[in-house]
Design an enzyme around this catalytic site. Structure first.
Site, PDB file in Angstrom:
ATOM      1  N   SER A   1       0.931  -1.152   0.191  1.00 52.02           N
ATOM      2  CA  SER A   1      -0.034   0.075   0.034  1.00 52.02           C
ATOM      3  C   SER A   1       0.925   1.327  -0.109  1.00 52.02           C
ATOM      4  CB  SER A   1      -0.983   0.165   1.166  1.00 52.02           C
ATOM      5  OG  SER A   1      -1.640   1.329   1.525  1.00 52.02           O
TER       6      SER A   1
ATOM      7  N   TYR B   1      -2.212  -0.203  10.289  1.00 47.58           N
ATOM      8  CA  TYR B   1      -2.246  -0.826   8.793  1.00 47.58           C
ATOM      9  C   TYR B   1      -0.907  -0.323   8.339  1.00 47.58           C
ATOM     10  CZ  TYR B   1      -3.960  -1.214   4.167  1.00 47.58           C
ATOM     11  OH  TYR B   1      -4.164  -1.489   2.755  1.00 47.58           O
TER      12      TYR B   1
END
Lengths: 85, 253
Positions: free
Chosen positions: B145, B158
């Site tokens: 990501s 995250y």
């Protein structure tokens, strides 16, 4: 961890005050989101995490966007049968 | 035949996690269009079967695994290899995000994301590197990501898991180079999927603000799938240990 124990309205208001980093004297069921400094975007995320951790309540975007007062939050608890009245 | 105009995975088995929806489903569809044989992994038999029905792959094997139960992954992958033979490629697309400020980022919320975003993937790699389970010169891609590269409010856990993916990819790339197995990652920016829309804890306005930070706007699953196909393809044999940002310029601003 989910506690799943119903809380009274005054306990719920005290809990919301803690989440939004204010005091329970500062808020009532009628208090609006814009009148609570800590009820900002991070406050909303904290609220969602606490609802999930404590009662396994997950709000979708539509529900989230329809909430604008402490009373709306009490309604969320009411609908999920975790508000003792 | 011109080697620059062929992308073909004929007779090659590729494993895709998170294949029932979003980026994983798009990657499965793209691989099928390139003639790959597919092992599709998802949580739900019904949605996995729906995915399989809607992609043109000739050989598809469905595997229902709860990836949060890491102890089940290696034995199940072993049985798949026994059935279909050596695997050529693997793309770890399964991922979860639990956006929450640091004051409510509990060890449990971090571990839940780490289990899916990293450990499920390394468990599959662990199964695939056993003797005969993966082709020599195979290729592995983890979906990372932009949050492996930049921070985001409410994304401590995250970001940590995706940063860990990048670090693990580099280590695996070095270790598996002796067998010519390549390991890379792709870091997407904001892509329109069910997870980023319906499953998000952010409001429509907050999501729109994130999209606006991408000079080229939000991405589509196909944009990510093309990058994955590129890294998986056997002709790109000198690329390993790298991360390909596919983010519409998000991290360049």
């Amino acid at each position: 961890m989910s506690e799943n124990t119903a809380m009274s309205t005054s306990e719920a208001i005290a809990w919301f005050a803690e989440i939004f980093e204010t005091t329970e004297n500062e808020i009532s069921s009628e208090t609006r989101q814009q009148d609570i400094e800590g009820w900002d975007s991070m406050g909303v995320l904290t609220l969602m995490a606490e609802l999930d951790d404590r009662f396994s309540i997950n709000l979708d975007q539509d529900e989230l966007e329809s909430i604008s007062t402490i009373n709306d939050l009490l309604d969320v608890l009411r609908k999920n049968n975790v508000l003792a009245e | 035949m011109n080697e620059f105009n062929t992308i073909d995975f004929e007779n090659k088995w590729v494993v895709v996690t998170g294949a029932s929806s979003g980026i994983g489903q798009g990657i499965a569809r793209a691989l099928a269009a390139c003639n790959a044989n597919l092992v599709l992994i998802g949580r739900n038999q019904e949605t996995l079967a729906e995915t399989a029905e809607n992609i043109p792959a000739e050989n598809v094997k469905l595997l229902v695994i709860d990836l949060s139960d890491s102890g089940t992954i290696v034995p199940l992958m072993k049985s798949v290899v026994e059935e279909v033979g050596a695997i050529y490629g693997f793309c770890h697309c399964a991922g979860i995000v639990d956006t929450r400020p640091i004051n409510v980022t509990t060890p449990d919320s971090i571990l839940k994301q780490l289990n899916i975003n990293l450990i499920a993937g390394t468990e599959i790699v662990r199964a695939l590197v056993k003797k005969g389970a993966m082709e020599e010169q195979g290729s592995i891609v983890f979906i990372s990501s932009v949050y492996a590269h930049v921070g985001g409010a409410g994304e401590t856990a995250y970001c940590a898991t995706k940063g860990a993916v990048g670090a693990a990819v580099r280590a695996m790339a070095v270790e598996l180079s002796a067998r010519k197995i390549r390991v890379n990652s792709v870091s997407p920016g904001f892509v329109h999927t069910a997870m980023t829309e319906k499953g998000s804890k952010l409001t429509g306005a907050q999501l729109e603000a994130i999209v606006e930070k991408h000079p080229l706007g939000a991405g589509a699953v196909e944009d990510v799938a093309r990058a994955v196909i590129f890294l998986l393809h056997h002709k790109n044999k000198w690329i390993t240990g790298t991360d390909l940002l596919v983010d519409g310029g998000y991290t360049s601003v």
